[in-house]
Write an enzyme that holds these catalytic residues in place. Sequence first.
Site, short mmCIF file in Angstrom:
data_model
loop_
_atom_site.label_atom_id
_atom_site.label_comp_id
_atom_site.label_asym_id
_atom_site.label_seq_id
_atom_site.Cartn_x
_atom_site.Cartn_y
_atom_site.Cartn_z
N ARG A 21 0.85 -1.19 0.00
CA ARG A 21 0.00 0.00 0.00
C ARG A 21 0.88 1.24 0.00
O ARG A 21 1.77 1.37 0.84
CB ARG A 21 -0.93 0.02 1.21
CG ARG A 21 -1.97 -1.09 1.19
CD ARG A 21 -2.88 -1.03 2.38
NE ARG A 21 -3.78 -2.18 2.41
CZ ARG A 21 -4.61 -2.45 3.41
NH1 ARG A 21 -4.67 -1.64 4.46
NH2 ARG A 21 -5.39 -3.52 3.36
N SER A 112 -8.05 -1.27 1.00
CA SER A 112 -9.05 -1.60 2.02
C SER A 112 -9.77 -0.36 2.53
O SER A 112 -10.44 0.33 1.79
CB SER A 112 -8.40 -2.39 3.15
OG SER A 112 -9.37 -2.88 4.05
N HIS A 113 -9.61 -0.07 3.81
CA HIS A 113 -10.33 1.02 4.47
C HIS A 113 -9.63 2.36 4.34
O HIS A 113 -10.10 3.37 4.88
CB HIS A 113 -10.50 0.69 5.95
CG HIS A 113 -9.20 0.40 6.64
ND1 HIS A 113 -8.45 -0.71 6.34
CD2 HIS A 113 -8.52 1.08 7.59
CE1 HIS A 113 -7.36 -0.70 7.09
NE2 HIS A 113 -7.37 0.37 7.85
N LYS A 125 -2.43 -6.66 -3.56
CA LYS A 125 -2.01 -7.84 -2.82
C LYS A 125 -2.31 -9.08 -3.67
O LYS A 125 -3.16 -9.05 -4.58
CB LYS A 125 -2.69 -7.94 -1.46
CG LYS A 125 -4.16 -8.31 -1.47
CD LYS A 125 -4.64 -8.57 -0.04
CE LYS A 125 -6.11 -8.93 -0.02
NZ LYS A 125 -6.56 -9.29 1.35
N ASP A 276 -16.47 -1.40 4.40
CA ASP A 276 -15.34 -0.53 4.07
C ASP A 276 -15.05 -0.52 2.58
O ASP A 276 -15.85 -0.98 1.77
CB ASP A 276 -14.10 -0.95 4.86
CG ASP A 276 -13.55 -2.29 4.41
OD1 ASP A 276 -14.35 -3.14 3.96
OD2 ASP A 276 -12.33 -2.51 4.50
N ASP A 278 -13.11 -2.16 0.45
CA ASP A 278 -13.09 -3.38 -0.37
C ASP A 278 -14.06 -4.44 0.12
O ASP A 278 -14.06 -5.56 -0.39
CB ASP A 278 -11.68 -3.94 -0.46
CG ASP A 278 -11.16 -4.48 0.87
OD1 ASP A 278 -11.60 -3.98 1.93
OD2 ASP A 278 -10.29 -5.37 0.85
N ASP A 280 -14.46 -6.03 3.11
CA ASP A 280 -14.12 -7.12 4.03
C ASP A 280 -14.34 -6.77 5.51
O ASP A 280 -14.23 -7.65 6.36
CB ASP A 280 -12.69 -7.63 3.79
CG ASP A 280 -11.62 -6.58 4.01
OD1 ASP A 280 -11.95 -5.43 4.37
OD2 ASP A 280 -10.43 -6.91 3.81
N ARG A 281 -14.63 -5.52 5.82
CA ARG A 281 -14.86 -5.14 7.21
C ARG A 281 -16.33 -4.80 7.43
O ARG A 281 -17.07 -4.56 6.49
CB ARG A 281 -13.97 -3.95 7.60
CG ARG A 281 -12.50 -4.27 7.51
CD ARG A 281 -11.65 -3.04 7.77
NE ARG A 281 -10.26 -3.32 7.51
CZ ARG A 281 -9.27 -3.21 8.38
NH1 ARG A 281 -9.53 -2.79 9.61
NH2 ARG A 281 -8.03 -3.48 8.06
N THR A 343 -2.14 -10.41 13.87
CA THR A 343 -3.05 -9.67 13.01
C THR A 343 -2.74 -9.99 11.54
O THR A 343 -1.59 -10.07 11.15
CB THR A 343 -2.91 -8.17 13.26
OG1 THR A 343 -3.33 -7.89 14.60
CG2 THR A 343 -3.75 -7.36 12.30
N GLU A 363 -10.28 -7.51 15.80
CA GLU A 363 -10.87 -6.33 16.41
C GLU A 363 -11.01 -5.17 15.42
O GLU A 363 -11.76 -4.23 15.66
CB GLU A 363 -10.04 -5.88 17.61
CG GLU A 363 -8.55 -5.68 17.36
CD GLU A 363 -8.24 -4.50 16.48
OE1 GLU A 363 -8.93 -3.47 16.60
OE2 GLU A 363 -7.32 -4.60 15.65
N SER A 364 -10.30 -5.22 14.31
CA SER A 364 -10.34 -4.15 13.32
C SER A 364 -11.54 -4.30 12.39
O SER A 364 -11.48 -3.93 11.22
CB SER A 364 -9.04 -4.13 12.51
OG SER A 364 -8.77 -5.40 11.93
N LYS A 375 -11.80 -12.04 5.42
CA LYS A 375 -12.88 -11.50 6.22
C LYS A 375 -13.95 -10.99 5.28
O LYS A 375 -13.67 -10.67 4.13
CB LYS A 375 -12.38 -10.42 7.16
CG LYS A 375 -11.48 -9.35 6.56
CD LYS A 375 -10.93 -8.46 7.66
CE LYS A 375 -9.95 -7.43 7.13
NZ LYS A 375 -8.63 -7.98 6.83
N ARG A 495 -1.03 1.53 17.45
CA ARG A 495 -2.33 1.10 17.96
C ARG A 495 -2.15 0.58 19.39
O ARG A 495 -1.28 -0.25 19.65
CB ARG A 495 -2.93 0.03 17.05
CG ARG A 495 -3.40 0.64 15.74
CD ARG A 495 -4.11 -0.31 14.83
NE ARG A 495 -4.72 0.44 13.71
CZ ARG A 495 -5.03 -0.08 12.55
NH1 ARG A 495 -4.80 -1.36 12.32
NH2 ARG A 495 -5.58 0.68 11.61
#
Length: 542
Positions: A21, A112-113, A125, A276, A278, A280-281, A343, A363-364, A375, A495
């Site tokens: 990224r 992603s997000h 990826k 999000d 893409d 997946d969240r 993670t 948790e994300s 996910k 984090r």
Amino acid sequence: MTSTVETKPFTDQKPGTSGLRKKVRVFQQPHYAENFIQSVFDVVEGKDGATLVIGGDGRYLNREVIQTAIRMAAANGFARAIVGQGGILSTPAASNVIRTRGAIGGLVLSASHNPGGPDEDFGIKYNVSNGGPAPESFTDALYARTLEIDRYVISDMTDIDLDTLGETTVDGLTVEVIDPVTAYAECMEGLFDFAAIRDLIAGGFRLSFDAMHAVTGPYATEILERRLGAAPGTVVNGAPLPDFGGHHPDPNLVHAHELYERMMGDDAPDFGAASDGDGDRNLIIGRGIFVTPSDSLAVLAANAHLAPAYKDGIAGIARSMPTSAAADRVAQALDVPLYETPTGWKFFGNLLDAGLVTICGEESAGTGSNHVREKDGLWAVLLWLNILAVRRQPVAEIMADHWARYGRNYYARHDYEGVEQAGADALMTSLRERLVTLPGTTIGDLTVSEADDFAYHDSTDGSVSRKQGIRILFADGSRIVFRLSGTGTQGATLRVYIERYEPADGDLAQQTGDALAPLVAAAETVASIKQHTGRNEPDVVT
């Protein structure tokens, strides 16, 4: 015709948690994307005559890099490239296509997000044949290749029409443009009791889904509105845009604040959700109550048997180390194993392939199951709807029942974004140097019982992943975790994960901030966050 182009390595192409990224303008450098894609193809074994899936979340630069990837796939011996119409494939949908079409793997173009646009983020990826992110053995070899690459090969073919369904064969490569939604929707319909959910909605149950102008808009519209009968307009911000409408497509309480305010209002729908960039969240909010991703994982695992696909129970649960231990108590009650991993969804892939777990979560805001190897935001939303359709209770009541049985893990994540890398590294180094001496010390009213740098030993392949996050555990069962994220594109993201367990007979109705206040103060004391980052407070709290 195929051309061989001489090139030189870029030194910054080390894949992070979910691929490479960078800012769009970095990817727009001559040869930058080509170098990385060629390095992927150089590491892939057995690509001659194989099928490759290509798709992305529609963000800025998506179409251009897809055309490049198609031309390079032709030059590298692939026989077929399956591409989502318009260049669109959500990450879980891409995983599903890889698995159902027997592809050798796939290029997923997404950050992603992260935000999108000409001055924002882009990513690539590689997912392997099981549909999941490439394992560390692959990404290590990929990075090594990026440091020595001196040429790439590319077809001279003209651009493929990405908007028309069908097949085109050029330079020995058959490019198949597919409907990106139908196969995924059919997969979901095979997992859940759509009839029960339709009955729930027909009975007056109202929901609101914020697609955040990201990839899940078409998927959510097809499934929620067309197949399940939710009212038109249930899906808001449903048109995917290259810049996500100028918003940050991260489904948390900061960036999805309009949904949160809607769900906390006087005339709130019964159920709210978001996904999000893409797809997946997920974000789950009931009327008047936000469900943390860690709690959502636990509730989904405890109630999965209410959905047809999981009616015979689950084999086990896996969670990332920073995710709260709420799922651990569900696993204990169900008498199934609980696996704690670093993670990154790639660590769940081996456990899923081995049949050791069925439900996984981070948790994300990432949860999923063995139906794919990613996910899956809409999967989580649909499982929640299936549970609500069977139990016929409001979300708040389901959460109260859950905490009354298992206790409550008060939990929050504090993100310090875009901090100076040197300061973030110094913070982590200082903590690592004190791991041996921390146990037995007191911080306020808290006593440190253990402190370590989490290392994961994969029971399926024997691999070891070290330095996955610093854990400080306290005698009362609370904990603080410090970790540098691998999903940003500039600076460092620190984090800090803060957790306190309250047993079922304790005070289950506290405000999360009040319950965690002593631990927040302890985190500053032990890590000197302000000194190392220059920040007085986190950028995002979730």
